[in-house]
Motif scaffolding. Sequence first.
Motif, mmCIF file in Angstrom:
data_model
loop_
_atom_site.group_PDB
_atom_site.id
_atom_site.type_symbol
_atom_site.label_atom_id
_atom_site.label_comp_id
_atom_site.label_asym_id
_atom_site.label_seq_id
_atom_site.Cartn_x
_atom_site.Cartn_y
_atom_site.Cartn_z
ATOM 1 N N LEU A 103 2.138 -0.391 -13.469
ATOM 2 C CA LEU A 103 1.029 0.305 -13.021
ATOM 3 C C LEU A 103 0.243 -0.586 -11.842
ATOM 4 C CD1 LEU A 103 -0.695 1.507 -16.413
ATOM 5 C CD2 LEU A 103 0.468 2.897 -14.691
ATOM 6 N N ILE A 155 5.906 6.490 -11.206
ATOM 7 C CA ILE A 155 5.583 5.373 -12.358
ATOM 8 C C ILE A 155 6.453 5.304 -13.220
ATOM 9 C CG2 ILE A 155 3.754 4.754 -13.539
ATOM 10 C CD1 ILE A 155 1.635 5.582 -11.480
ATOM 11 N N TRP A 195 -5.275 4.512 -19.401
ATOM 12 C CA TRP A 195 -3.867 4.874 -19.680
ATOM 13 C C TRP A 195 -3.435 3.966 -20.813
ATOM 14 C CZ3 TRP A 195 0.136 6.664 -15.545
ATOM 15 C CH2 TRP A 195 1.555 6.739 -16.043
ATOM 16 N N LYS A 199 -5.788 2.525 -14.983
ATOM 17 C CA LYS A 199 -4.905 1.745 -15.869
ATOM 18 C C LYS A 199 -5.107 1.329 -17.359
ATOM 19 C CE LYS A 199 -3.074 -2.874 -16.047
ATOM 20 N NZ LYS A 199 -3.183 -4.340 -15.246
ATOM 21 N N VAL A 240 -2.435 1.384 -9.089
ATOM 22 C CA VAL A 240 -3.001 2.110 -9.821
ATOM 23 C C VAL A 240 -4.480 1.593 -10.005
ATOM 24 C CG1 VAL A 240 -3.394 3.367 -12.157
ATOM 25 C CG2 VAL A 240 -1.194 3.262 -11.166
#
Length: 122
Positions: A90, A16, A103, A100, A95
């Motif tokens: 993402l 990623i 994050w 997500k 994800v």
Amino acid sequence: MTSLYDRLGGDFLAAIITEFYDRAFKDPLIAHLFWGFDQKHLTEMQIQFASSMLGGPGPYRGKSLGQAHRQLKINQAHFGRRQVLMAEVLDEFQVDPDIKKQWLEREDRLKPLIVKGTPCNQ
Ligand code: HEM
């Protein structure tokens, strides 16, 4: 408790971040801020940083975020664009939406260390 890092997996996280920097270094709105910097080094540091931020094995061995960004003229718009690129990556890696969200929230909290200037350049 299972960390966000464990839910993602280290190899997935590295993929990623690698994709994210490929885009950031080419992005018309923020690529100029990366001119002269080593993409491979930044990718490695950011993988360490994100792993630690998401509860993975540490430690992060890079510069403090304040120190790393002190000489750069990063404003709110640059920061916002970075977060758009990260969100896009993402999503493309599919994800989990909860990971997500967490994050991006954890990164948003770092903004005061990275964005500088008075309201007139933000
Ligand atoms: C949540 C947001 C951000 C995080 C977590 C982050 C993280 C990092 C990390 C871990 C490093 C490596 C430090 C080292 O080499 O030891 C770094 C360096 C750097 N970041 Fe960021 N960064 C963020 C936002 C930004 C933004 C918005 C820009 C520009 C658009 C940017 C541009 C750079 C540049 C050019 C460097 C190289 C600095 C140097 O080596 O002197 N960063 N960042």
